[in-house]
Design a protein around this motif. Structure first.
Motif, PDB file in Angstrom:
ATOM      1  N   GLU A  83      44.842  38.653  47.510  1.00 19.72           N
ATOM      2  CA  GLU A  83      43.997  37.832  46.650  1.00 19.72           C
ATOM      3  C   GLU A  83      44.145  36.395  47.136  1.00 19.72           C
ATOM      4  O   GLU A  83      45.198  35.780  46.991  1.00 19.72           O
ATOM      5  CB  GLU A  83      44.437  37.959  45.192  1.00 19.72           C
ATOM      6  N   LYS A  85      43.135  33.502  46.168  1.00 16.99           N
ATOM      7  CA  LYS A  85      43.504  32.480  45.192  1.00 16.99           C
ATOM      8  C   LYS A  85      45.013  32.457  44.969  1.00 16.99           C
ATOM      9  O   LYS A  85      45.622  31.392  44.849  1.00 16.99           O
ATOM     10  CB  LYS A  85      42.784  32.742  43.865  1.00 16.99           C
ATOM     11  N   LYS A  89      47.717  29.598  45.965  1.00 20.38           N
ATOM     12  CA  LYS A  89      48.584  29.100  44.901  1.00 20.38           C
ATOM     13  C   LYS A  89      50.038  29.033  45.351  1.00 20.38           C
ATOM     14  O   LYS A  89      50.738  28.044  45.099  1.00 20.38           O
ATOM     15  CB  LYS A  89      48.450  30.023  43.683  1.00 20.38           C
ATOM     16  N   GLU A 153      52.654  38.350  42.334  1.00 22.49           N
ATOM     17  CA  GLU A 153      51.876  37.458  43.187  1.00 22.49           C
ATOM     18  C   GLU A 153      52.671  37.105  44.443  1.00 22.49           C
ATOM     19  O   GLU A 153      52.173  37.178  45.561  1.00 22.49           O
ATOM     20  CB  GLU A 153      51.520  36.185  42.428  1.00 22.49           C
ATOM     21  N   TYR A 212      37.764  40.968  49.407  1.00 22.12           N
ATOM     22  CA  TYR A 212      36.977  39.756  49.179  1.00 22.12           C
ATOM     23  C   TYR A 212      35.559  40.085  48.711  1.00 22.12           C
ATOM     24  O   TYR A 212      35.037  39.450  47.783  1.00 22.12           O
ATOM     25  CB  TYR A 212      36.935  38.922  50.461  1.00 22.12           C
TER      26      TYR A 212
END
Length: 387
Positions: A83, A85, A89, A153, A212
């Motif tokens: 991911e 994003k 991050k 994450e 994506y």
């Protein structure tokens, strides 16, 4: 006198030529073909190639193809879990990624080298340790991170980053540590690394593109790939046992190393992330992030190591001897992962009076569960339904 000198000179030249021929032959496939074995080599400790077995070579070819498919499945799965994003991050606060890379590509190869030196292992066994230690993190780390309440994450980001970095670090580390086995004539299979890198880059790119453009489809694909990967790994293990069991020798050093290597990686991963927190508050990671770095360090992509070995072109004997440790490591890291999960749940029960109901489900970059940022369905969706 002249005749004696001439005779000595001829013997010396013959010995030199023999040594050169031996080195050349060893550097190509790790053994001496039977048709070239003669009395002049009788005093040299070499491995004799067994006669070509058409059935064995056919099975070996099938095993190579299955391993290629297995690596492709794993890399597509990793790509489907990416991911962008979340990656961006964590790159804004990259301390977890940096420490993970240090553990993965500095500590683990050094540990492999240290174990080989401690137990005075021969060249094939030493090379197998260096291969495992130089490989990137395995996808099983994402599953383990989930069940120990880790930062999903960070786990997904570290796995992806380690795979991408391995495109350069894997050949580099093998080049550096290959000096250890160069004296034996057993060459590191650099020629096969190009094919292995292709098996990493192409499927990883496909999985990333699918994530994506078609995120929901990518989640479903990831679930399917997880099951197919397990099935393929079982098939690989069965073929390897049948094909190489006659060449396996389980020595004390190998057994001890396979048991302690993953554990040392997990412990050192957690210890390093805890130690750097003492240097600066900005480098402090939450306990969830430390556990994540821990499992990402100790769990290696042993399937990739087996693929490199299988495609190396060595003799069956040398391939079997090098192949055995990645398989032992895979079993060991699975066992330690189960122990880690049980230990985490035991400690949670001892402190809170109950086991965590949704391990690894609600996390934040700072590790504060109060904000309830749900990330599990994005990063490690194999356990959740699509929302």
């Amino acid at each position: 006198m002249e005749n004696n000198s001439l005779s000595k000179s001829e013997n010396l030249s013959e010995a030199t030529a023999t040594a050169y021929t031996t080195s050349s032959l060893l550097s190509t496939n790790g053994c001496i073909p039977p048709e070239l074995w003669n009395d002049s080599l009788s005093g040299v400790a070499l491995t004799v190639c067994p006669p070509n077995d058409p059935q064995a070579e056919k099975l070996r070819s099938i095993l190579s193809n299955i391993l290629s498919v297995l690596i492709a499945i794993i890399m597509v799965g990793i790509g489907c879990a990416v991911e962008f994003k979340l990656v961006i991050k964590h790159f804004k606060k990259p301390i977890g990624i940096v420490l993970g890379a240090v553990c993965q590509f500095v500590i683990m190869p050094l540990l492999g080298y240290a174990w080989a030196k401690i137990f005075v292992m021969e060249a094939p066994e030493t090379l197998s340790l260096l291969l495992v230690g130089s490989c990137p993190g395995g996808t099983m780390s994402n599953i383990v991170a989930y069940w120990i309440g880790g930062d999903m994450e960070l786990s997904s980001t570290m796995t992806t980053v380690s795979v991408v970095l391995s495109l350069g670090t894997l050949p580099l580390l093998l080049f550096i540590y290959s000096k250890v086995v160069s004296h034996s004539g057993l060459s590191v299979p650099f020629s096969t690394l190009g094919l292995t890198i292709t098996l990493i880059v192409v499927p990883l790119s496909i999985g990333t593109f699918l994530r994506y453009k078609f995120p929901k489809a990518a989640i479903r694909i990831l679930k399917v790939m997880s099951v197919l990967g397990i099935v393929a790994l079982i098939i690989v293990a069965a073929f390897s046992i049948y094909l190489f069991h006659g060449y396996w020798s389980f020595e004390t050093g190998q057994i001890v190393t396979s048991v302690l290597y993953p554990l040392c990686g997990m412990v050192l991963g957690y210890a390093l992330t805890s130690a750097v927190a003492l240097l600066s508050s900005s480098w402090t990671l939450s306990h969830a992030e430390r556990r994540t770095v821990s499992v990402e360090t100790g769990i290696q992509n042993s399937q990739l190591a087996m693929a490199i070995v299988q495609m190396s072109g060595w003799s069956l004997e040398i391939t079997g001897r090098v192949m055995v440790f990645p398989m032992m490591y895979a079993i060991s890291q699975l066992c330690w992962s189960v122990v880690y999960v049980m230990f985490y749940h035991f400690i949670s029960f001892a402190i809170h009076g109950k086991c965590p109901r949704h391990p690894g489900k609600r996390i934040t970059a700072a590790g504060d569960p109060s904000t309830k940022e749900k990330t599990n369905d994005m990063v490690n969706p194999a356990f959740d339904q699509i929302e």
